[in-house]
Design a protein around this motif. Sequence first.
Motif, PDB file in Angstrom:
ATOM      1  N   TRP A 123       0.835  -1.207   0.000  1.00  0.00           N
ATOM      2  CA  TRP A 123       0.000   0.000   0.000  1.00  0.00           C
ATOM      3  C   TRP A 123       0.865   1.251   0.000  1.00  0.00           C
ATOM      4  CZ3 TRP A 123      -0.631   4.084   3.415  1.00  0.00           C
ATOM      5  CH2 TRP A 123      -1.767   4.882   3.232  1.00  0.00           C
ATOM      6  N   MET A 124       1.921   1.256   0.785  1.00  0.00           N
ATOM      7  CA  MET A 124       2.770   2.440   0.893  1.00  0.00           C
ATOM      8  C   MET A 124       3.495   2.755  -0.415  1.00  0.00           C
ATOM      9  SD  MET A 124       4.361   2.291   4.763  1.00  0.00           S
ATOM     10  CE  MET A 124       4.581   0.511   4.938  1.00  0.00           C
ATOM     11  N   ARG A 162      -3.533   5.093  -3.977  1.00  0.00           N
ATOM     12  CA  ARG A 162      -3.764   4.091  -2.947  1.00  0.00           C
ATOM     13  C   ARG A 162      -5.241   3.808  -2.703  1.00  0.00           C
ATOM     14  NH1 ARG A 162       0.409   7.298   0.997  1.00  0.00           N
ATOM     15  NH2 ARG A 162       2.358   6.260   0.342  1.00  0.00           N
ATOM     16  N   ASP A 208      -8.430   3.554  -0.442  1.00  0.00           N
ATOM     17  CA  ASP A 208      -8.763   4.308   0.769  1.00  0.00           C
ATOM     18  C   ASP A 208      -9.304   3.404   1.875  1.00  0.00           C
ATOM     19  OD1 ASP A 208     -11.252   3.766  -0.283  1.00  0.00           O
ATOM     20  OD2 ASP A 208     -11.846   5.849  -0.550  1.00  0.00           O
ATOM     21  N   LEU A 249       1.547  -0.105   9.238  1.00  0.00           N
ATOM     22  CA  LEU A 249       1.304   1.272   8.812  1.00  0.00           C
ATOM     23  C   LEU A 249       1.643   2.260   9.921  1.00  0.00           C
ATOM     24  CD1 LEU A 249      -2.060   0.890   6.845  1.00  0.00           C
ATOM     25  CD2 LEU A 249       0.208   1.340   5.896  1.00  0.00           C
ATOM     26  N   ARG A 250       1.322   1.897  11.146  1.00  0.00           N
ATOM     27  CA  ARG A 250       1.653   2.774  12.272  1.00  0.00           C
ATOM     28  C   ARG A 250       3.158   2.938  12.416  1.00  0.00           C
ATOM     29  NH1 ARG A 250      -2.549   0.676  17.020  1.00  0.00           N
ATOM     30  NH2 ARG A 250      -4.362   1.888  16.318  1.00  0.00           N
ATOM     31  N   PHE A 290       1.821   6.169   9.409  1.00  0.00           N
ATOM     32  CA  PHE A 290       0.450   6.321   8.930  1.00  0.00           C
ATOM     33  C   PHE A 290      -0.529   5.940  10.032  1.00  0.00           C
ATOM     34  CE2 PHE A 290       3.022   5.482   5.160  1.00  0.00           C
ATOM     35  CZ  PHE A 290       2.616   6.503   4.314  1.00  0.00           C
ATOM     36  N   SER A 291      -1.795   6.280   9.818  1.00  0.00           N
ATOM     37  CA  SER A 291      -2.792   5.937  10.827  1.00  0.00           C
ATOM     38  C   SER A 291      -4.104   5.539  10.169  1.00  0.00           C
ATOM     39  CB  SER A 291      -3.034   7.110  11.789  1.00  0.00           C
ATOM     40  OG  SER A 291      -3.723   8.161  11.130  1.00  0.00           O
ATOM     41  N   ALA A 292      -4.856   4.769  10.884  1.00  0.00           N
ATOM     42  CA  ALA A 292      -6.232   4.444  10.493  1.00  0.00           C
ATOM     43  C   ALA A 292      -7.140   5.033  11.575  1.00  0.00           C
ATOM     44  CB  ALA A 292      -6.412   2.927  10.396  1.00  0.00           C
ATOM     45  N   ASP A 335      -7.237   7.947   9.570  1.00  0.00           N
ATOM     46  CA  ASP A 335      -6.859   9.197   8.901  1.00  0.00           C
ATOM     47  C   ASP A 335      -6.337   8.971   7.487  1.00  0.00           C
ATOM     48  OD1 ASP A 335      -7.585  10.584  11.155  1.00  0.00           O
ATOM     49  OD2 ASP A 335      -5.558  10.629  11.993  1.00  0.00           O
ATOM     50  N   ASP A 336      -5.518   7.925   7.309  1.00  0.00           N
ATOM     51  CA  ASP A 336      -4.929   7.656   6.006  1.00  0.00           C
ATOM     52  C   ASP A 336      -5.625   6.530   5.248  1.00  0.00           C
ATOM     53  OD1 ASP A 336      -2.651   9.544   6.154  1.00  0.00           O
ATOM     54  OD2 ASP A 336      -2.063   8.285   7.847  1.00  0.00           O
ATOM     55  N   ILE A 337      -6.242   5.635   5.956  1.00  0.00           N
ATOM     56  CA  ILE A 337      -6.887   4.474   5.334  1.00  0.00           C
ATOM     57  C   ILE A 337      -7.868   3.857   6.317  1.00  0.00           C
ATOM     58  CG2 ILE A 337      -5.051   2.917   6.095  1.00  0.00           C
ATOM     59  CD1 ILE A 337      -5.506   1.295   3.522  1.00  0.00           C
TER      60      ILE A 337
END
Length: 216
Positions: free
Chosen positions: A119-120, A125, A127, A144-145, A149-151, A153-155
């Motif tokens: 994904w990165m 990407r 959503d 992801l963290r 990145f965060s869920a 907010d980013d996905i």
Amino acid sequence: MLRSKQLDALVCLFRTNEWDVIESYAKYGPIVTWQRLVSDMIPSVFMDQYQGYMLGLEYLYTKGYRRIANVFSSKGLDTPERIRAFNDFAFKYQLKADEIPDFHDKLTIFDGEEIARWWMKQTNRPDAIACSNDNVAAGLLTELRRAGFSAPDDIGILGFDNTDLAHLLDLTTIHYPANKQAENAVYIILDMLGQHVSEVHVLEFELIERKSTKSS
């Protein structure tokens, strides 16, 4: 063992024999399966994976997600029904079903980490990612963290099964009442053995909303 009365009954979760072979032993005692089966000799307590997966997809759509990636487990009986659910879902909302690649044979936390790294690397990407189970969702979320990145907010991340891991990590998931499914199998067996039992449970999937998806 069933034929020689060393066992009273069997609950068949997985199989390597063909069903006609297994059915030939049903005359020696009750056999109940968790797999999807229409048989006069072997009752099934399977749950409709199409319904469960569609519940999750519809939820993601109501939260505004449109580019949804699918992570599937093995190519058993559950996966084709989940694939069918997504195809019907994409057709209903006029989404491009083949725009984002599907992932198959993904079951573990490490598989989730692998998908996170994929994904990165993407320029366009997804959503949201609908995962085959909570293990994959957990690996995806934690990797992801680590990368900042965060869920959500980013996905958006959706699990499946509602395990303790989903509770621990605040994962939105689909509750799969496996305990009631197991009880139904036992109730059917006891009834076939002539023992009085309660009525079987009505089995339904349930959306458990937590913090890995948008709250509004």
